[in-house]
Design a protein around this motif. Sequence first.
Motif, PDB file in Angstrom:
ATOM      1  N   SER A  92      70.217  30.958  12.000  1.00  0.00           N
ATOM      2  CA  SER A  92      71.640  30.546  11.245  1.00  0.00           C
ATOM      3  C   SER A  92      71.658  31.214   9.821  1.00  0.00           C
ATOM      4  CB  SER A  92      71.494  29.202  11.080  1.00  0.00           C
ATOM      5  OG  SER A  92      70.538  28.678  10.467  1.00  0.00           O
ATOM      6  N   HIS A  93      70.540  31.646   9.375  1.00  0.00           N
ATOM      7  CA  HIS A  93      70.545  32.357   8.092  1.00  0.00           C
ATOM      8  C   HIS A  93      70.608  33.926   8.051  1.00  0.00           C
ATOM      9  CE1 HIS A  93      69.569  28.418   6.941  1.00  0.00           C
ATOM     10  NE2 HIS A  93      68.714  28.621   5.910  1.00  0.00           N
ATOM     11  N   GLN A  94      71.158  34.592   9.116  1.00  0.00           N
ATOM     12  CA  GLN A  94      71.028  36.018   8.937  1.00  0.00           C
ATOM     13  C   GLN A  94      72.502  36.322   8.760  1.00  0.00           C
ATOM     14  OE1 GLN A  94      70.974  36.762  13.253  1.00  0.00           O
ATOM     15  NE2 GLN A  94      68.547  36.671  13.162  1.00  0.00           N
ATOM     16  N   PHE A  95      72.826  35.796   7.265  1.00  0.00           N
ATOM     17  CA  PHE A  95      73.848  36.196   6.628  1.00  0.00           C
ATOM     18  C   PHE A  95      74.223  37.579   6.236  1.00  0.00           C
ATOM     19  CE2 PHE A  95      72.355  32.009   4.761  1.00  0.00           C
ATOM     20  CZ  PHE A  95      73.272  31.147   5.590  1.00  0.00           C
ATOM     21  N   LEU A  96      73.046  38.472   6.029  1.00  0.00           N
ATOM     22  CA  LEU A  96      73.164  39.888   5.498  1.00  0.00           C
ATOM     23  C   LEU A  96      73.689  40.709   6.868  1.00  0.00           C
ATOM     24  CD1 LEU A  96      73.125  42.234   3.586  1.00  0.00           C
ATOM     25  CD2 LEU A  96      70.562  42.236   4.276  1.00  0.00           C
ATOM     26  N   MET A  97      73.188  40.421   7.993  1.00  0.00           N
ATOM     27  CA  MET A  97      73.593  41.072   9.114  1.00  0.00           C
ATOM     28  C   MET A  97      74.911  40.824   9.371  1.00  0.00           C
ATOM     29  SD  MET A  97      72.360  40.526  13.135  1.00  0.00           S
ATOM     30  CE  MET A  97      73.215  39.047  13.316  1.00  0.00           C
ATOM     31  N   ARG A  98      75.379  39.565   9.500  1.00  0.00           N
ATOM     32  CA  ARG A  98      76.831  39.296   9.435  1.00  0.00           C
ATOM     33  C   ARG A  98      77.704  39.825   8.651  1.00  0.00           C
ATOM     34  NH1 ARG A  98      74.581  33.705  10.036  1.00  0.00           N
ATOM     35  NH2 ARG A  98      73.967  33.513  12.270  1.00  0.00           N
ATOM     36  N   MET A  99      77.440  40.177   7.425  1.00  0.00           N
ATOM     37  CA  MET A  99      77.985  40.634   6.352  1.00  0.00           C
ATOM     38  C   MET A  99      78.053  42.162   6.637  1.00  0.00           C
ATOM     39  SD  MET A  99      77.401  40.102   2.516  1.00  0.00           S
ATOM     40  CE  MET A  99      77.019  38.454   2.437  1.00  0.00           C
ATOM     41  N   LEU A 100      77.014  42.768   7.071  1.00  0.00           N
ATOM     42  CA  LEU A 100      77.186  44.047   7.389  1.00  0.00           C
ATOM     43  C   LEU A 100      77.701  44.643   8.564  1.00  0.00           C
ATOM     44  CD1 LEU A 100      73.290  44.948   5.939  1.00  0.00           C
ATOM     45  CD2 LEU A 100      75.550  45.364   4.826  1.00  0.00           C
ATOM     46  N   THR A 101      77.760  43.831   9.630  1.00  0.00           N
ATOM     47  CA  THR A 101      78.703  44.102  10.934  1.00  0.00           C
ATOM     48  C   THR A 101      79.920  43.486  10.968  1.00  0.00           C
ATOM     49  OG1 THR A 101      77.822  42.035  11.745  1.00  0.00           O
ATOM     50  CG2 THR A 101      76.332  43.885  12.092  1.00  0.00           C
ATOM     51  N   GLY A 102      80.445  42.958   9.513  1.00  0.00           N
ATOM     52  CA  GLY A 102      81.960  42.589   9.447  1.00  0.00           C
ATOM     53  C   GLY A 102      82.224  41.247  10.331  1.00  0.00           C
ATOM     54  N   ASP A 103      81.216  40.653  10.383  1.00  0.00           N
ATOM     55  CA  ASP A 103      81.695  39.046  11.143  1.00  0.00           C
ATOM     56  C   ASP A 103      82.252  38.350  10.462  1.00  0.00           C
ATOM     57  OD1 ASP A 103      81.750  36.965  12.543  1.00  0.00           O
ATOM     58  OD2 ASP A 103      79.413  36.799  13.154  1.00  0.00           O
ATOM     59  N   SER A 104      83.793  38.117  10.732  1.00  0.00           N
ATOM     60  CA  SER A 104      84.485  37.664   9.962  1.00  0.00           C
ATOM     61  C   SER A 104      84.531  36.178   9.901  1.00  0.00           C
ATOM     62  CB  SER A 104      86.142  37.810  10.086  1.00  0.00           C
ATOM     63  OG  SER A 104      86.219  37.721  11.511  1.00  0.00           O
ATOM     64  N   THR A 105      83.883  35.670  10.938  1.00  0.00           N
ATOM     65  CA  THR A 105      83.703  34.495  11.240  1.00  0.00           C
ATOM     66  C   THR A 105      82.265  33.594  10.494  1.00  0.00           C
ATOM     67  OG1 THR A 105      82.564  34.648  13.209  1.00  0.00           O
ATOM     68  CG2 THR A 105      84.925  34.385  13.615  1.00  0.00           C
ATOM     69  N   ALA A 106      81.653  34.776  10.064  1.00  0.00           N
ATOM     70  CA  ALA A 106      80.441  34.282   9.332  1.00  0.00           C
ATOM     71  C   ALA A 106      80.770  33.304   8.185  1.00  0.00           C
ATOM     72  CB  ALA A 106      79.710  35.323   8.765  1.00  0.00           C
ATOM     73  N   GLU A 107      79.712  32.428   7.963  1.00  0.00           N
ATOM     74  CA  GLU A 107      79.567  31.655   6.783  1.00  0.00           C
ATOM     75  C   GLU A 107      79.420  32.475   5.575  1.00  0.00           C
ATOM     76  OE1 GLU A 107      76.791  27.812   5.104  1.00  0.00           O
ATOM     77  OE2 GLU A 107      76.588  28.844   6.889  1.00  0.00           O
ATOM     78  N   THR A 108      80.044  32.220   4.333  1.00  0.00           N
ATOM     79  CA  THR A 108      79.867  32.986   3.103  1.00  0.00           C
ATOM     80  C   THR A 108      78.593  32.606   2.569  1.00  0.00           C
ATOM     81  OG1 THR A 108      81.297  31.770   1.892  1.00  0.00           O
ATOM     82  CG2 THR A 108      82.547  33.451   2.800  1.00  0.00           C
ATOM     83  N   PHE A 109      77.971  33.778   2.066  1.00  0.00           N
ATOM     84  CA  PHE A 109      76.675  33.482   1.509  1.00  0.00           C
ATOM     85  C   PHE A 109      76.491  34.625   0.299  1.00  0.00           C
ATOM     86  CE2 PHE A 109      72.334  34.207   0.287  1.00  0.00           C
ATOM     87  CZ  PHE A 109      71.807  32.757   0.313  1.00  0.00           C
ATOM     88  N   ARG A 110      76.532  34.052  -0.943  1.00  0.00           N
ATOM     89  CA  ARG A 110      76.345  35.060  -2.169  1.00  0.00           C
ATOM     90  C   ARG A 110      74.798  35.537  -2.369  1.00  0.00           C
ATOM     91  NH1 ARG A 110      80.203  35.889  -6.322  1.00  0.00           N
ATOM     92  NH2 ARG A 110      78.309  35.782  -7.624  1.00  0.00           N
TER      93      ARG A 110
END
Length: 202
Positions: A92-110
């Motif tokens: 559930s913490h794969q924020f960077l992968m989701r950010m880099l792959t453009g997953d628009s449904t991803a939870e935002t993480f700074r």
Amino acid sequence: MSCEMYIEITLNSKQRKQTLFGCSRFSIRFIIHGTPNLFLELANSQASASDADSSNKRLVLALYDALRSGDSAAVVKILAADLEWWFHGPPSHQFLMRMLTGDSTAETFRFVPQSVAAFGSTVIVEGCDTARNIAWVHAWTVADGIITQVREYFNTALTVTRFEDSGEIVPASSGTGRFPCVWESSVSGRVGKSVPGLVLAI
């Protein structure tokens, strides 16, 4: 022709306890046979390694700036097209992968870097989101001015040890009874729970 170099070293109180004979100040004298240019070569090699570390740090920090501002063109220039990605932590913490792959449904993480250290081609960055009880560490590999690999750790206490080209561990201090480390995560303790520990050899 011989050159003489004189070095004086003053140790702090913690180091003083570890020295032989309890000496807090001692001198080392080197006599090197050869050309005086040897000193310039040594100084230049140390300066170029420091320049490379600084350059690699700047590149990685530019990536965080681009991610924060949503500058996808800058991200594409900084990352290799075949970026190698390793992950340790809850899926559930794969924020960077989701950010880099453009997953628009991803939870935002700074990702807000709180400390940065460079060891040659490896740049270690860590941060912590205390509101979510999440600590993170990224170990980036830089080659030829682009990032080629990231190792991502969430809620993990990371210790980094360094190997020489010879394949032997570089001793950080003698008699410690453990693998010598060059860096340890400091924010993993802020998440309010026990976290696993891993060692990364670079």
